[in-house]
Write an enzyme that holds these catalytic residues in place. Structure first.
Site, PDB file in Angstrom:
ATOM      1  N   THR A 128       0.830  -1.210   0.000  1.00 49.95           N
ATOM      2  CA  THR A 128       0.000   0.000   0.000  1.00 49.95           C
ATOM      3  C   THR A 128       0.864   1.259   0.000  1.00 49.95           C
ATOM      4  OG1 THR A 128      -1.632  -1.224   1.281  1.00 49.95           O
ATOM      5  CG2 THR A 128      -1.865   1.164   1.257  1.00 49.95           C
ATOM      6  N   VAL A 129       1.814   1.317   0.922  1.00 49.69           N
ATOM      7  CA  VAL A 129       2.589   2.553   1.078  1.00 49.69           C
ATOM      8  C   VAL A 129       3.638   2.694  -0.033  1.00 49.69           C
ATOM      9  CG1 VAL A 129       3.937   3.952   2.679  1.00 49.69           C
ATOM     10  CG2 VAL A 129       2.233   2.364   3.578  1.00 49.69           C
ATOM     11  N   GLU A 189       8.103  10.036   9.693  1.00 52.36           N
ATOM     12  CA  GLU A 189       6.826  10.743   9.878  1.00 52.36           C
ATOM     13  C   GLU A 189       5.624   9.828   9.704  1.00 52.36           C
ATOM     14  OE1 GLU A 189       4.840  13.162  11.292  1.00 52.36           O
ATOM     15  OE2 GLU A 189       6.409  14.505  10.560  1.00 52.36           O
ATOM     16  N   VAL A 231       3.784   7.410  12.664  1.00 49.22           N
ATOM     17  CA  VAL A 231       2.826   7.808  13.712  1.00 49.22           C
ATOM     18  C   VAL A 231       1.717   8.657  13.096  1.00 49.22           C
ATOM     19  CG1 VAL A 231       2.513   8.980  15.924  1.00 49.22           C
ATOM     20  CG2 VAL A 231       4.681   7.820  15.426  1.00 49.22           C
ATOM     21  N   LYS A 278       3.173   3.672  18.570  1.00 50.61           N
ATOM     22  CA  LYS A 278       3.176   5.087  18.152  1.00 50.61           C
ATOM     23  C   LYS A 278       3.335   5.993  19.371  1.00 50.61           C
ATOM     24  CE  LYS A 278       0.251   3.879  14.223  1.00 50.61           C
ATOM     25  NZ  LYS A 278      -1.123   3.687  13.761  1.00 50.61           N
ATOM     26  N   GLY A 294     -10.868  -5.283   5.013  1.00 51.13           N
ATOM     27  CA  GLY A 294      -9.405  -5.141   4.922  1.00 51.13           C
ATOM     28  C   GLY A 294      -8.860  -3.988   5.757  1.00 51.13           C
ATOM     29  N   ASP A 302      -0.277  -1.605  18.064  1.00 49.73           N
ATOM     30  CA  ASP A 302       0.116  -0.642  17.027  1.00 49.73           C
ATOM     31  C   ASP A 302       0.078   0.790  17.579  1.00 49.73           C
ATOM     32  OD1 ASP A 302       0.132   0.247  13.960  1.00 49.73           O
ATOM     33  OD2 ASP A 302      -1.546   1.268  14.925  1.00 49.73           O
ATOM     34  N   LYS A 329       6.484   1.764  12.586  1.00 53.86           N
ATOM     35  CA  LYS A 329       6.444   2.112  14.025  1.00 53.86           C
ATOM     36  C   LYS A 329       6.939   0.980  14.894  1.00 53.86           C
ATOM     37  CE  LYS A 329       2.202   0.860  12.427  1.00 53.86           C
ATOM     38  NZ  LYS A 329       1.432   1.265  11.271  1.00 53.86           N
ATOM     39  N   ILE A 385      -0.648  12.786   9.347  1.00 58.29           N
ATOM     40  CA  ILE A 385      -0.543  13.941  10.256  1.00 58.29           C
ATOM     41  C   ILE A 385       0.934  14.224  10.547  1.00 58.29           C
ATOM     42  CG2 ILE A 385      -1.085  14.815  12.564  1.00 58.29           C
ATOM     43  CD1 ILE A 385      -3.528  13.006  12.633  1.00 58.29           C
TER      44      ILE A 385
HETATM   45  P1  NAP Z   1       1.916  -4.117   2.799  1.00 58.05           P
HETATM   46  O1  NAP Z   1       0.860  -3.596   1.910  1.00 58.05           O
HETATM   47  O2  NAP Z   1       1.711  -5.412   3.499  1.00 58.05           O
HETATM   48  O3  NAP Z   1       3.273  -4.197   1.946  1.00 58.05           O
HETATM   49  C1  NAP Z   1       4.441  -4.729   2.468  1.00 58.05           C
HETATM   50  C2  NAP Z   1       5.443  -4.845   1.335  1.00 58.05           C
HETATM   51  O4  NAP Z   1       6.666  -5.320   1.852  1.00 58.05           O
HETATM   52  C3  NAP Z   1       4.995  -5.799   0.248  1.00 58.05           C
HETATM   53  O5  NAP Z   1       5.266  -5.250  -1.018  1.00 58.05           O
HETATM   54  C4  NAP Z   1       5.873  -7.030   0.471  1.00 58.05           C
HETATM   55  O6  NAP Z   1       6.198  -7.720  -0.730  1.00 58.05           O
HETATM   56  C5  NAP Z   1       7.118  -6.371   1.021  1.00 58.05           C
HETATM   57  N1  NAP Z   1       7.915  -7.302   1.836  1.00 58.05           N
HETATM   58  C6  NAP Z   1       7.545  -7.939   2.937  1.00 58.05           C
HETATM   59  N2  NAP Z   1       8.555  -8.713   3.370  1.00 58.05           N
HETATM   60  C7  NAP Z   1       9.572  -8.532   2.505  1.00 58.05           C
HETATM   61  C8  NAP Z   1      10.862  -9.089   2.380  1.00 58.05           C
HETATM   62  N3  NAP Z   1      11.304  -9.989   3.255  1.00 58.05           N
HETATM   63  N4  NAP Z   1      11.631  -8.678   1.365  1.00 58.05           N
HETATM   64  C9  NAP Z   1      11.188  -7.766   0.475  1.00 58.05           C
HETATM   65  N5  NAP Z   1       9.954  -7.223   0.535  1.00 58.05           N
HETATM   66  C10 NAP Z   1       9.163  -7.614   1.534  1.00 58.05           C
HETATM   67  O7  NAP Z   1       2.294  -3.045   3.939  1.00 58.05           O
HETATM   68  P2  NAP Z   1       1.962  -1.497   3.951  1.00 58.05           P
HETATM   69  O8  NAP Z   1       0.560  -1.317   4.409  1.00 58.05           O
HETATM   70  O9  NAP Z   1       2.401  -0.874   2.680  1.00 58.05           O
HETATM   71  O10 NAP Z   1       2.879  -1.008   5.175  1.00 58.05           O
HETATM   72  C11 NAP Z   1       4.264  -0.820   5.021  1.00 58.05           C
HETATM   73  C12 NAP Z   1       4.804  -0.157   6.284  1.00 58.05           C
HETATM   74  O11 NAP Z   1       4.126   1.085   6.486  1.00 58.05           O
HETATM   75  C13 NAP Z   1       4.581  -0.949   7.578  1.00 58.05           C
HETATM   76  O12 NAP Z   1       5.650  -0.711   8.467  1.00 58.05           O
HETATM   77  C14 NAP Z   1       3.306  -0.341   8.138  1.00 58.05           C
HETATM   78  O13 NAP Z   1       3.177  -0.486   9.533  1.00 58.05           O
HETATM   79  C15 NAP Z   1       3.521   1.107   7.770  1.00 58.05           C
HETATM   80  N6  NAP Z   1       2.305   1.904   7.693  1.00 58.05           N
HETATM   81  C16 NAP Z   1       1.298   1.522   6.891  1.00 58.05           C
HETATM   82  C17 NAP Z   1       0.162   2.294   6.804  1.00 58.05           C
HETATM   83  C18 NAP Z   1      -0.965   1.932   5.895  1.00 58.05           C
HETATM   84  O14 NAP Z   1      -1.944   2.681   5.852  1.00 58.05           O
HETATM   85  N7  NAP Z   1      -0.896   0.829   5.165  1.00 58.05           N
HETATM   86  C19 NAP Z   1       0.067   3.476   7.567  1.00 58.05           C
HETATM   87  C20 NAP Z   1       1.137   3.859   8.378  1.00 58.05           C
HETATM   88  C21 NAP Z   1       2.262   3.063   8.432  1.00 58.05           C
HETATM   89  P3  NAP Z   1       5.064  -8.427  -1.637  1.00 58.05           P
HETATM   90  O15 NAP Z   1       4.158  -7.346  -2.084  1.00 58.05           O
HETATM   91  O16 NAP Z   1       5.801  -9.040  -2.748  1.00 58.05           O
HETATM   92  O17 NAP Z   1       4.392  -9.414  -0.731  1.00 58.05           O
HETATM   93  N1  HSE Z   2      -3.508  -0.346  11.498  1.00 56.86           N
HETATM   94  C1  HSE Z   2      -3.162   1.035  11.564  1.00 56.86           C
HETATM   95  C2  HSE Z   2      -4.428   1.822  11.895  1.00 56.86           C
HETATM   96  C3  HSE Z   2      -2.553   1.473  10.246  1.00 56.86           C
HETATM   97  O1  HSE Z   2      -5.527   1.280  11.842  1.00 56.86           O
HETATM   98  O2  HSE Z   2      -4.329   2.986  12.227  1.00 56.86           O
HETATM   99  C4  HSE Z   2      -1.836   2.775  10.357  1.00 56.86           C
HETATM  100  O3  HSE Z   2      -0.744   2.706  11.198  1.00 56.86           O
END
Ligand code: NAP
Ligand code: HSE
Length: 428
Positions: A14-15, A131, A134, A207, A189, A203, A107, A138
């Site tokens: 996603t990110v 940034e 957390v 933060k 999801g 989580d 985080k 924001i």
């Molecule tokens: P995600 O959608 O699950 O994506 C994770 C990515 O990491 C996937 O592309 C996955 O590869 C890759 N990955 C996992 N293990 C790996 C490895 N061993 N080697 C190489 N690539 C690997 O996660 P996300 O939601 O984008 O979140 C990413 C980070 O941002 C996390 O730390 C999360 O806590 C943080 N975050 C997310 C959000 C949010 O809204 N989603 C908000 C704030 C912070 P594949 O795609 O090939 O499986």
């Molecule tokens: N699972 C977290 C939330 C994603 O619901 O806020 C963002 O860190």
């Protein structure tokens, strides 16, 4: 123009995809604002053949995030994989040792290993920016480390997990039970792959631990966060708290007290008309109180592709501009070990229990509270149903010890046929 800033991005979920979209769609704007081009040299994820909805052909591919982090054509390692250990930690450490700056949204990594990573970054003359870790979009890290740098921070609090706020506000608006809304959120999801990270408060606790470190100049201490999730919140509590003028939030509160650093992440009642009480759905809110600034409130999307990528790219832009700050706002060796407060600041509490419908039942409850030194502020009894009378009590400020003593006494009363639920009421 200065030479381009070259990124290596590990994690294309996603990110990561959101970051690539901004870099592709906003190239001119980024270049105009930072004075240099921002380019991507290489990317990494687990599955090379997955269609991610963005073209990847212009970037080198690395299967191994550590190899990506140490490439000669990477200036900044962007860690967007997640996880407190494993590849995220290994690649971050490798990047710092190889002289790369790091931007991460992780985080868990910083809450668990923030101090050692900050020391490693400083030893190598590098920065770690986070940034997005957390409250998503924001800019709370920037606010605390920069805009509010002259303030002695007295309290930081907020709603920092959008999924929990979605569940609680959806229960409120639909009257559905916790279990029903949990299943709905999971189906949509909204929850992490391990939902306990969200609903268990972990989580959000990560933060809060990060914010505490910046606010109070302490080493990140996730173990010192008193954690409770939202699993025990029943629809009756949502309804009856509302009836008394409150909303239930998974609220993080960090404050330095004479008894040490208090860090709590737990379901609390807040006044319904307060900014926190009004917060709906997946939105986040962080409230900071500083001795000079007073109270400020920041509100916005805490998750999702756009908001999180926005925060990641804000960090990248700062690095491109040459803005370099210590990881937690002051040099890592000046951060002191946090002394966790052994007890929470006294507060009013909401109590809900079911009483047997017989003469003198209420008198026994009030006597038990009085014996424990807990004073009643407001009280309400609802209609009896099958011999069970729901009773709500709002106490005056009380210590946790006195509250626990009162709960023990109430639990021991035969007239209390539905055990008391206690929730802290936070002044906001
Ligand atoms: P995600 O959608 O699950 O994506 C994770 C990515 O990491 C996937 O592309 C996955 O590869 C890759 N990955 C996992 N293990 C790996 C490895 N061993 N080697 C190489 N690539 C690997 O996660 P996300 O939601 O984008 O979140 C990413 C980070 O941002 C996390 O730390 C999360 O806590 C943080 N975050 C997310 C959000 C949010 O809204 N989603 C908000 C704030 C912070 P594949 O795609 O090939 O499986
Ligand atoms: N699972 C977290 C939330 C994603 O619901 O806020 C963002 O860190």
């Amino acid at each position: 123009m200065t030479h381009p800033l070259r990124l290596g991005i590990a994690g294309l979920g996603t990110v990561g995809v959101g970051v690539l979209r901004i870099i592709r769609q906003q190239a001119k704007l980024l270049s105009a604002r930072t004075g240099r081009d921002i380019t991507v040299s290489a990317v990494s994820a687990r599955n090379k053949s997955k269609d991610r909805g963005v073209p990847l052909s212009g970037y080198a591919w690395e299967d191994d995030p550590v190899a990506l982090a140490t490439r000669d054509d990477v200036d900044v390692f962007v860690e967007l994989m997640g996880g407190s250990d494993g590849p995220a930690k290994a690649a971050t450490e490798a990047a710092l040792k190889a002289g790369k700056d790091v931007v991460t949204a992780n985080k868990a990594l910083l809450a668990m290993h923030g101090q050692e990573l900050a020391e490693l970054a400083e030893a190598n003359g590098r920065v770690i920016r986070y940034e997005a870790a957390v409250a998503g979009g924001i800019p709370i890290i920037k606010s605390l480390t920069e805009g509010l740098a002259a303030n002695e921070i007295t309290r930081v609090m907020g709603v920092m997990n959008g999924s929990c706020n979605y569940i609680l506000t959806r229960m409120q608006s639909t009257g559905l039970t916790y279990e029903q809304v949990f299943d709905e959120a999971n189906g949509l999801g909204y929850l992490e792959a391990d939902p306990e990270l969200d609903v268990g408060g972990i989580d959000a606790g990560h933060k809060l631990a990060i914010l505490s470190s910046i606010a109070f100049g302490t080493r990140v201490d996730f173990a010192g966060v008193e954690l409770e999730g939202i699993g025990r919140i029943q629809i009756e509590d949502i309804r009856q708290a509302a009836d008394m003028g409150y909303r239930i939030k998974l609220l993080g509160v960090a404050q330095m007290t004479g008894r040490g650093l208090e860090q709590r992440m737990s379901p609390c009642l807040v006044p319904e008309h307060s900014p926190l009480g009004q917060l709906e759905g997946g939105t986040n809110m962080v409230v900071v109180e500083g001795h000079a600034v007073g109270q400020i409130v920041l509100r916005g999307a805490g998750a999702g592709e756009g908001p999180t990528a926005s925060a990641v790219m804000g960090d990248v832009c700062d690095i491109a501009r040459g803005i370099r700050l210590p990881v937690f706002g002051q040099p890592a060796d000046t951060l002191v070990a946090a002394k966790p407060a052994v007890s929470a600041t006294p507060a009013p509490y909401y109590l809900r229990m079911g009483l047997d419908d017989r003469p003198g039942a209420l008198a026994k409850v009030t006597a038990a509270l009085g014996d424990a030194g807990v004073s009643i502020h407001r009280m309400r009894q609802y209609d009896h149903e099958n011999g069970n009378a729901p009773v709500l009590i709002v106490t005056h400020k009380t210590t946790r010890a006195d509250l626990c003593s009162a709960l023990d006494k109430l639990n021991a009363l035969p007239v209390v046929i539905e055990p008391p639920v206690a929730l802290r009421i936070e002044s906001v």
